[in-house]
Design a protein around this motif. Structure first.
Motif, mmCIF file in Angstrom:
data_model
loop_
_atom_site.group_PDB
_atom_site.id
_atom_site.type_symbol
_atom_site.label_atom_id
_atom_site.label_comp_id
_atom_site.label_asym_id
_atom_site.label_seq_id
_atom_site.Cartn_x
_atom_site.Cartn_y
_atom_site.Cartn_z
ATOM 1 N N GLY A 1 0.821 -1.208 0.000
ATOM 2 C CA GLY A 1 0.000 0.000 0.000
ATOM 3 C C GLY A 1 0.859 1.264 0.000
ATOM 4 N N PHE A 2 2.112 1.135 -0.430
ATOM 5 C CA PHE A 2 2.988 2.299 -0.578
ATOM 6 C C PHE A 2 3.119 3.093 0.728
ATOM 7 C CE2 PHE A 2 1.626 1.075 -4.740
ATOM 8 C CZ PHE A 2 2.711 1.308 -5.558
ATOM 9 N N GLN A 3 3.233 2.342 1.836
ATOM 10 C CA GLN A 3 3.266 2.998 3.148
ATOM 11 C C GLN A 3 4.405 4.016 3.265
ATOM 12 O OE1 GLN A 3 0.881 2.777 5.356
ATOM 13 N NE2 GLN A 3 -0.162 1.314 4.036
ATOM 14 N N LEU A 4 5.583 3.645 2.732
ATOM 15 C CA LEU A 4 6.732 4.554 2.870
ATOM 16 C C LEU A 4 6.487 5.873 2.141
ATOM 17 C CD1 LEU A 4 9.676 2.018 2.498
ATOM 18 C CD2 LEU A 4 9.190 3.406 4.513
ATOM 19 N N TRP A 5 5.801 5.773 1.008
ATOM 20 C CA TRP A 5 5.589 6.980 0.213
ATOM 21 C C TRP A 5 4.680 7.984 0.922
ATOM 22 C CZ3 TRP A 5 4.840 5.390 -5.641
ATOM 23 C CH2 TRP A 5 6.026 4.794 -6.085
ATOM 24 N N LYS A 6 3.835 7.504 1.824
ATOM 25 C CA LYS A 6 2.971 8.440 2.559
ATOM 26 C C LYS A 6 3.809 9.454 3.342
ATOM 27 C CE LYS A 6 -0.979 5.373 3.016
ATOM 28 N NZ LYS A 6 -1.710 4.467 3.907
ATOM 29 N N GLY A 7 5.013 9.014 3.734
ATOM 30 C CA GLY A 7 5.907 9.904 4.470
ATOM 31 C C GLY A 7 6.309 11.132 3.665
ATOM 32 N N ALA A 8 6.354 11.009 2.346
ATOM 33 C CA ALA A 8 6.726 12.154 1.503
ATOM 34 C C ALA A 8 5.671 13.252 1.625
ATOM 35 C CB ALA A 8 6.880 11.714 0.049
ATOM 36 N N ALA A 9 4.400 12.850 1.579
ATOM 37 C CA ALA A 9 3.321 13.841 1.706
ATOM 38 C C ALA A 9 3.336 14.458 3.103
ATOM 39 C CB ALA A 9 1.969 13.179 1.430
ATOM 40 N N ARG A 10 3.479 13.597 4.108
ATOM 41 C CA ARG A 10 3.485 14.076 5.493
ATOM 42 C C ARG A 10 4.594 15.112 5.697
ATOM 43 N NH1 ARG A 10 3.473 9.008 7.595
ATOM 44 N NH2 ARG A 10 5.725 9.103 7.854
ATOM 45 N N ASP A 11 5.797 14.779 5.228
ATOM 46 C CA ASP A 11 6.943 15.684 5.413
ATOM 47 C C ASP A 11 6.765 16.991 4.640
ATOM 48 O OD1 ASP A 11 8.010 13.654 6.897
ATOM 49 O OD2 ASP A 11 9.646 13.181 5.515
ATOM 50 N N ALA A 12 6.228 16.886 3.427
ATOM 51 C CA ALA A 12 6.056 18.105 2.609
ATOM 52 C C ALA A 12 5.032 19.040 3.257
ATOM 53 C CB ALA A 12 5.626 17.742 1.189
ATOM 54 N N TYR A 13 3.951 18.462 3.767
ATOM 55 C CA TYR A 13 2.929 19.298 4.420
ATOM 56 C C TYR A 13 3.495 19.933 5.688
ATOM 57 C CZ TYR A 13 -0.433 16.660 1.509
ATOM 58 O OH TYR A 13 -1.103 16.077 0.474
ATOM 59 N N GLU A 14 4.279 19.131 6.427
ATOM 60 C CA GLU A 14 4.836 19.648 7.675
ATOM 61 C C GLU A 14 5.789 20.810 7.386
ATOM 62 O OE1 GLU A 14 6.581 16.654 10.245
ATOM 63 O OE2 GLU A 14 7.739 18.226 11.230
ATOM 64 N N MET A 15 6.650 20.620 6.374
ATOM 65 C CA MET A 15 7.572 21.701 6.015
ATOM 66 C C MET A 15 6.801 22.947 5.579
ATOM 67 S SD MET A 15 10.603 21.553 3.147
ATOM 68 C CE MET A 15 11.341 23.056 2.501
ATOM 69 N N VAL B 1 -0.428 21.573 -4.533
ATOM 70 C CA VAL B 1 0.479 20.461 -4.286
ATOM 71 C C VAL B 1 0.770 19.793 -5.623
ATOM 72 C CG1 VAL B 1 -1.366 18.790 -3.815
ATOM 73 C CG2 VAL B 1 0.878 18.441 -2.812
ATOM 74 N N GLU B 2 1.995 19.299 -5.790
ATOM 75 C CA GLU B 2 2.347 18.599 -7.036
ATOM 76 C C GLU B 2 3.200 17.388 -6.708
ATOM 77 O OE1 GLU B 2 5.592 18.687 -8.742
ATOM 78 O OE2 GLU B 2 6.479 19.533 -6.932
ATOM 79 N N THR B 3 3.161 16.392 -7.600
ATOM 80 C CA THR B 3 3.885 15.148 -7.328
ATOM 81 C C THR B 3 4.694 14.715 -8.553
ATOM 82 O OG1 THR B 3 2.178 13.631 -8.129
ATOM 83 C CG2 THR B 3 1.983 14.364 -5.847
ATOM 84 N N ALA B 4 5.597 13.793 -8.316
ATOM 85 C CA ALA B 4 6.361 13.192 -9.414
ATOM 86 C C ALA B 4 6.861 11.825 -8.975
ATOM 87 C CB ALA B 4 7.528 14.090 -9.810
ATOM 88 N N SER B 5 7.100 10.968 -9.957
ATOM 89 C CA SER B 5 7.640 9.639 -9.666
ATOM 90 C C SER B 5 8.481 9.186 -10.845
ATOM 91 C CB SER B 5 6.493 8.657 -9.412
ATOM 92 O OG SER B 5 7.007 7.370 -9.132
ATOM 93 N N GLY B 6 9.607 8.553 -10.561
ATOM 94 C CA GLY B 6 10.497 8.135 -11.636
ATOM 95 C C GLY B 6 10.648 6.625 -11.698
ATOM 96 N N GLY B 7 11.419 6.199 -12.700
ATOM 97 C CA GLY B 7 11.698 4.771 -12.868
ATOM 98 C C GLY B 7 10.420 3.983 -13.022
ATOM 99 N N ILE B 8 10.394 2.841 -12.402
ATOM 100 C CA ILE B 8 9.213 2.002 -12.504
ATOM 101 C C ILE B 8 8.537 1.991 -11.136
ATOM 102 C CG2 ILE B 8 10.449 -0.175 -12.112
ATOM 103 C CD1 ILE B 8 8.772 -1.065 -14.740
ATOM 104 N N GLY B 9 8.230 3.224 -10.691
ATOM 105 C CA GLY B 9 7.692 3.375 -9.341
ATOM 106 C C GLY B 9 8.800 3.316 -8.315
ATOM 107 N N MET B 10 9.912 4.053 -8.608
ATOM 108 C CA MET B 10 11.077 3.963 -7.721
ATOM 109 C C MET B 10 11.034 4.981 -6.606
ATOM 110 S SD MET B 10 14.221 5.739 -9.806
ATOM 111 C CE MET B 10 14.409 7.525 -9.890
ATOM 112 N N ASP B 11 10.294 6.067 -6.824
ATOM 113 C CA ASP B 11 10.292 7.133 -5.820
ATOM 114 C C ASP B 11 8.985 7.912 -5.890
ATOM 115 O OD1 ASP B 11 10.608 8.603 -8.154
ATOM 116 O OD2 ASP B 11 12.541 9.464 -7.614
ATOM 117 N N PHE B 12 8.794 8.766 -4.898
ATOM 118 C CA PHE B 12 7.586 9.587 -4.849
ATOM 119 C C PHE B 12 7.965 10.936 -4.252
ATOM 120 C CE2 PHE B 12 3.303 10.704 -3.038
ATOM 121 C CZ PHE B 12 2.615 10.711 -4.244
#
Lengths: 394, 137
Positions: free
Chosen positions: A263-277, A374-385
């Motif tokens: 469920g892409f749990q780690l990627w949720k941290g990207a949104a959390r951190d961006a909102y916090e910043m 808010v904007e997002t991006a992802s590279g590779g074959i779902g390598m990052d968020f």
């Protein structure tokens, strides 16, 4: 360490239409987009002392020429530029280039940074190279290639599991395409402006189950650029800077097999951190420019961003909330599904669109009071968020 | 044996150990003796603790489908003549994941979480590909 929230801003943007333009060279498109960005920022070109070209996919020589400072020469920056170097991380190159640019300007190493993407995926594609790339890049040659997986299969994998986990219907996924075409109809730079109903999407044949032909993007030629400088300088150049309030990301894997199948749990941290910043909550978001490549990725991303509860994103689209006039406009340029897939440029186009909305320069598709985008991006074959937050005020 | 035209796995000193296992109809994965991490794809050092004290263990070959796709068109060129075929990510009961093909099945009946078991397909004299079929009930 002090936060760089609001310390950098996008001050100028440029973009040429995405489509099939055999007569338009890669460098012509790049120079046009860069000139637009410089003029849009109202910045003396001498202040642009760093140029960051984005990875070119369609042709290795063009890519190498961009690495070797072709843009510095074309734009006449040779007397004042300090550096030219490539940023490449596939679809997330935009977000990584933004971070590098923010670092350079906020530390004083650069006055202003021009990020420029140009590619010819539509008419300049080295076909043999392209086929080889889609069948082998970000795919393990030891453990995956023998099974006939290609990057196109990623959409099938993700949609299959997403539908299983959430009960999202095929029609709801088709409604993402319908919605993105509605946005593209308002975008002069989009490749696919003709309306496409969910029914028409469902009539098309299955290519890589459960993905149908009209759930796939089309390759095109395109170029886009943006200029980053400090918040202080931004106010000298322009009345409409798009301040960078938050950026955060996670980079998790190379292969699809070892991807985020929880469920892409780690990627949720990207949104959390961006909102916090950025100092925002999800309710503050006026527009979400979400990276796609294919419809399911937008639905999944909405949930990762907390814009919808689990499994609710499809219904959100089906009910029209993401469309023009809806309560939360999503991917207002039409994203790659409707603006066109320009290689590593899908993320650049989305970031430029986010800045455009914040600057109030989105014409017919301008969202009223786009204060927080808010904007997002992802590279590779779902390598990052990657998640970015842009705003009108610091 | 008729000529096999599909891509074969790239052999490295590391991957060859795994593929030699497949040739002997043994599905191997790595285990870290230092931290107990289950490791796959095979690695040069433990991705958890960076130890080099890795051993090969044999999997039961039983697992479940995490996700899959049946390719009808737009396959990689080498696979044009092979369509339709099913590619899946399998989660083995030992806790590692691998990519494979689903065989000996009705594509219409496939679904996520379906139990599957390994079958070995000797595609050349040198290479045997582990594939998966629905588990016997």
């Amino acid at each position: 360490m002090e936060s760089i929230r609001g310390k950098a801003a996008i001050v100028g943007i440029g973009e040429v239409p995405t489509g099939i333009y055999p007569e338009r060279s890669l460098i012509e498109a790049a120079v046009t987009a860069a000139e637009m960005a410089i003029r849009d920022a109202n910045i003396p070109k001498e202040d642009v002392d760093t140029v960051i070209p984005i990875l070119v996919v369609a042709n290795n020589i063009d890519n190498a020429n961009m690495i070797c400072s072709q843009m510095v020469e074309e734009l006449g920056l040779g007397r004042t530029a300090k550096a030219n170097f490539l940023v490449g991380s596939g679809g997330s190159s935009s977000a990584n280039a933004l971070k590098v640019a923010m670092g350079l300007v906020t530390t004083g190493l650069s006055k202003a940074v021009l990020v420029i993407h140009s590619d010819r995926m539509g008419s300049g594609l080295d076909l043999a190279l392209a086929i080889q790339q889609f069948a082998s890049v970000a795919i393990s040659p030891e453990y995956e290639s023998p099974y006939g997986f290609s990057q196109l299969g990623l959409a099938g994998f993700l949609q299959q599991r997403y539908m299983y986990d959430t009960g999202t219907t095929e029609r709801q996924i088709a409604s993402v395409v319908e919605t993105l075409r509605k946005w593209a109809a308002l975008n002069p730079n989009a490749m696919m402006k003709t309306p496409r109903t969910a029914d028409e999407v469902l009539e098309s044949k299955v290519i890589s189950s459960p993905v149908r032909k009209r759930m796939m993007n089309k390759l095109g030629d395109g170029a886009a650029a943006f200029i980053v400088t400090t918040a202080e300088r931004a106010r000298e150049y322009t009345d409409t800077p798009a301040y960078v309030l938050g950026v955060a990301s996670r980079c998790t894997n190379f292969s699809v097999t070892q991807g985020q199948w929880d469920g892409f749990q780690l990627w949720k941290g990207a949104a959390r951190d961006a909102y916090e910043m950025a100092g925002i909550t999800v309710g503050d978001i006026d527009v979400a420019e979400i990276y796609d490549a294919f419809p399911t990725f937008i639905l999944m991303s909405m949930e990762l961003l907390g814009l919808c509860g689990p499994g609710e994103a499809g219904k959100f689209f089906e009910e029209g909330h993401a469309a023009p006039g809806g309560k939360l406009p999503i991917s207002t340029n039409g994203a790659m599904m409707a603006q066109g897939h320009t290689g590593a440029g899908g993320g650049v186009a989305i970031l430029v669109e986010a800045a455009r909305q914040v600057m109030g320069k989105a014409g017919e598709r301008q969202v009223e009071d786009a204060n927080i985008v808010v904007e997002t991006a992802s590279g590779g074959i779902g390598m990052d968020f990657h998640v970015g937050v842009l705003g009108r005020e610091v | 044996m008729s000529e096999y035209t599909l891509p074969l796995p790239v052999m490295t000193t590391l991957s060859k150990e795994y593929w030699d296992g497949c040739k002997a109809e043994r599905l191997l994965y790595q285990h870290c003796r230092n931290c107990d991490e289950v490791i796959f794809f095979p690695k040069y050092l433990c991705p958890n603790c960076m130890s080099h004290d890795l051993e090969w263990l044999q999997s039961s070959g039983r697992g479940k489908i995490l996700t899959f796709t049946v390719t009808y068109e737009s396959a990689p060129p080498a696979f044009y003549a092979a369509v339709p075929y099913a590619v899946a990510i399998i989660e083995l009961e030992e806790g590692f994941r691998m990519m494979s093909n689903l065989v000996e099945c009705d594509f219409e009946e496939l679904e996520c979480e379906m139990p599957v078991e390994v079958v070995f397909d000797a595609v050349t004299d040198e290479v045997t590909l582990p594939k998966f079929r629905p588990a016997a009930k």
